[in-house]
Design a protein around this motif. Structure first.
Motif, mmCIF file in Angstrom:
data_model
loop_
_atom_site.group_PDB
_atom_site.id
_atom_site.type_symbol
_atom_site.label_atom_id
_atom_site.label_comp_id
_atom_site.label_asym_id
_atom_site.label_seq_id
_atom_site.Cartn_x
_atom_site.Cartn_y
_atom_site.Cartn_z
ATOM 1 N N MET A 24 0.838 -1.182 0.000
ATOM 2 C CA MET A 24 0.000 0.000 0.000
ATOM 3 C C MET A 24 0.885 1.248 0.000
ATOM 4 O O MET A 24 1.871 1.326 0.704
ATOM 5 N N GLU A 25 0.499 2.226 -0.813
ATOM 6 C CA GLU A 25 1.256 3.469 -0.903
ATOM 7 C C GLU A 25 1.024 4.327 0.331
ATOM 8 O O GLU A 25 -0.071 4.374 0.870
ATOM 9 N N ASN A 26 2.056 5.007 0.769
ATOM 10 C CA ASN A 26 1.917 6.009 1.816
ATOM 11 C C ASN A 26 2.059 7.370 1.170
ATOM 12 O O ASN A 26 3.119 7.719 0.684
ATOM 13 N N ARG A 27 0.985 8.132 1.165
ATOM 14 C CA ARG A 27 0.979 9.442 0.537
ATOM 15 C C ARG A 27 0.808 10.517 1.592
ATOM 16 O O ARG A 27 0.050 10.345 2.535
ATOM 17 N N ILE A 28 1.482 11.628 1.389
ATOM 18 C CA ILE A 28 1.315 12.764 2.286
ATOM 19 C C ILE A 28 -0.054 13.384 2.078
ATOM 20 O O ILE A 28 -0.737 13.746 3.026
ATOM 21 N N ASN A 29 -0.474 13.507 0.809
ATOM 22 C CA ASN A 29 -1.762 14.103 0.467
ATOM 23 C C ASN A 29 -2.675 13.031 -0.115
ATOM 24 O O ASN A 29 -2.293 12.365 -1.074
ATOM 25 N N PRO A 30 -3.871 12.884 0.445
ATOM 26 C CA PRO A 30 -4.779 11.859 -0.086
ATOM 27 C C PRO A 30 -5.238 12.177 -1.506
ATOM 28 O O PRO A 30 -5.331 13.338 -1.897
ATOM 29 N N ARG A 31 -5.485 11.118 -2.265
ATOM 30 C CA ARG A 31 -6.080 11.239 -3.595
ATOM 31 C C ARG A 31 -7.544 10.859 -3.452
ATOM 32 O O ARG A 31 -7.870 9.767 -2.977
ATOM 33 N N TYR A 32 -8.420 11.746 -3.894
ATOM 34 C CA TYR A 32 -9.854 11.497 -3.811
ATOM 35 C C TYR A 32 -10.399 11.063 -5.158
ATOM 36 O O TYR A 32 -10.045 11.628 -6.196
ATOM 37 N N ARG A 33 -11.270 10.054 -5.113
ATOM 38 C CA ARG A 33 -11.924 9.580 -6.336
ATOM 39 C C ARG A 33 -12.932 10.652 -6.753
ATOM 40 O O ARG A 33 -13.780 11.062 -5.963
ATOM 41 N N VAL A 34 -12.825 11.118 -7.994
ATOM 42 C CA VAL A 34 -13.691 12.180 -8.503
ATOM 43 C C VAL A 34 -14.049 11.896 -9.960
ATOM 44 O O VAL A 34 -13.523 10.968 -10.579
ATOM 45 N N TYR A 35 -14.914 12.711 -10.479
ATOM 46 C CA TYR A 35 -15.237 12.714 -11.899
ATOM 47 C C TYR A 35 -15.313 14.181 -12.306
ATOM 48 O O TYR A 35 -16.300 14.855 -12.021
ATOM 49 N N LEU A 36 -14.240 14.692 -12.901
ATOM 50 C CA LEU A 36 -14.157 16.100 -13.255
ATOM 51 C C LEU A 36 -13.805 16.253 -14.730
ATOM 52 O O LEU A 36 -12.958 15.529 -15.244
ATOM 53 N N GLN A 37 -14.428 17.218 -15.378
ATOM 54 C CA GLN A 37 -14.072 17.517 -16.763
ATOM 55 C C GLN A 37 -12.782 18.325 -16.772
ATOM 56 O O GLN A 37 -12.586 19.218 -15.957
ATOM 57 N N VAL A 38 -11.885 17.979 -17.688
ATOM 58 C CA VAL A 38 -10.627 18.714 -17.829
ATOM 59 C C VAL A 38 -10.422 19.113 -19.289
ATOM 60 O O VAL A 38 -10.979 18.519 -20.201
ATOM 61 N N GLU A 39 -9.617 20.142 -19.464
ATOM 62 C CA GLU A 39 -9.253 20.629 -20.791
ATOM 63 C C GLU A 39 -7.739 20.778 -20.814
ATOM 64 O O GLU A 39 -7.146 21.362 -19.915
ATOM 65 N N LEU A 40 -7.100 20.209 -21.821
ATOM 66 C CA LEU A 40 -5.656 20.280 -21.965
ATOM 67 C C LEU A 40 -5.279 21.277 -23.043
ATOM 68 O O LEU A 40 -5.704 21.128 -24.187
ATOM 69 N N ASP A 41 -4.516 22.296 -22.677
ATOM 70 C CA ASP A 41 -3.941 23.251 -23.631
ATOM 71 C C ASP A 41 -4.943 23.758 -24.648
ATOM 72 O O ASP A 41 -4.651 23.850 -25.840
ATOM 73 N N GLY A 42 -6.159 24.045 -24.200
ATOM 74 C CA GLY A 42 -7.163 24.567 -25.110
ATOM 75 C C GLY A 42 -7.860 23.515 -25.950
ATOM 76 O O GLY A 42 -8.744 23.821 -26.727
ATOM 77 N N LEU A 43 -7.450 22.257 -25.816
ATOM 78 C CA LEU A 43 -8.073 21.167 -26.566
ATOM 79 C C LEU A 43 -9.152 20.562 -25.680
ATOM 80 O O LEU A 43 -8.878 19.734 -24.826
ATOM 81 N N GLU A 44 -10.366 21.046 -25.846
ATOM 82 C CA GLU A 44 -11.447 20.563 -25.000
ATOM 83 C C GLU A 44 -12.081 19.357 -25.668
ATOM 84 O O GLU A 44 -12.607 19.452 -26.770
ATOM 85 N N LEU A 45 -11.996 18.231 -25.004
ATOM 86 C CA LEU A 45 -12.575 16.990 -25.528
ATOM 87 C C LEU A 45 -13.869 16.744 -24.765
ATOM 88 O O LEU A 45 -13.859 16.219 -23.667
ATOM 89 N N THR A 46 -14.966 17.182 -25.329
ATOM 90 C CA THR A 46 -16.235 17.074 -24.617
ATOM 91 C C THR A 46 -17.283 16.397 -25.475
ATOM 92 O O THR A 46 -17.112 16.216 -26.680
ATOM 93 N N ALA A 47 -18.371 16.059 -24.836
ATOM 94 C CA ALA A 47 -19.471 15.404 -25.530
ATOM 95 C C ALA A 47 -20.007 16.272 -26.666
ATOM 96 O O ALA A 47 -20.489 15.756 -27.667
ATOM 97 N N THR A 48 -19.898 17.590 -26.543
ATOM 98 C CA THR A 48 -20.471 18.449 -27.573
ATOM 99 C C THR A 48 -19.652 18.492 -28.848
ATOM 100 O O THR A 48 -20.189 18.730 -29.915
#
Length: 124
Positions: free
Chosen positions: A1-25
């Motif tokens: 098991m990893e020991n992390r200083i900061n917890p990682r939370y399970r999420v579902y978030l939309q992201v955009e990379l360098d202006g390249l928005e990959l979305t449903a639209t």
């Protein structure tokens, strides 16, 4: 098991990379974050789309926008890819947030605190 200083939370978030928005639209698929911590996140990219972002992943850093719930404007940061693992029909890509402005760090910290207060699932 990893020991992390900061917890990682399970999420579902939309992201955009360098202006390249990959979305449903615009292409029928969203590029999303699976988990987030104070200094990074993991995003999922369908294998058939990896060619559209591979050039960015190979750069030292690139612009990243994260849509955090409860925030009108996205959180803006630079990121660098630290890993890219192909798992079945998708790529799991680890991103480290770099050169994060204090105002953006505060947005992420507030979001993470909200997740902690709600006992959101933590990724081990």
């Amino acid at each position: 098991m990893e020991n992390r200083i900061n917890p990682r939370y399970r999420v579902y978030l939309q992201v955009e990379l360098d202006g390249l928005e990959l979305t449903a639209t615009n292409i029928g698929i969203e590029l999303t974050a699976n988990n987030i911590s104070a200094y990074g996140m993991q995003i999922s990219c369908p294998a058939f789309l990896i060619g559209r972002i591979q050039g960015l992943l190979d750069e030292d850093s690139f612009a990243l926008k994260i849509r955090l719930p409860g925030n009108e404007s996205p959180c803006i940061s630079n990121a660098m890819a630290v890993y890219d693992s192909e798992v079945g029909e998708e790529h799991l890509i680890g991103l480290q947030l770099v050169n994060l402005a204090e105002s953006e760090k505060l947005k992420i910290d507030a979001y993470l605190q909200d997740l902690a207060d709600r006992n959101a699932p933590v990724v081990n």
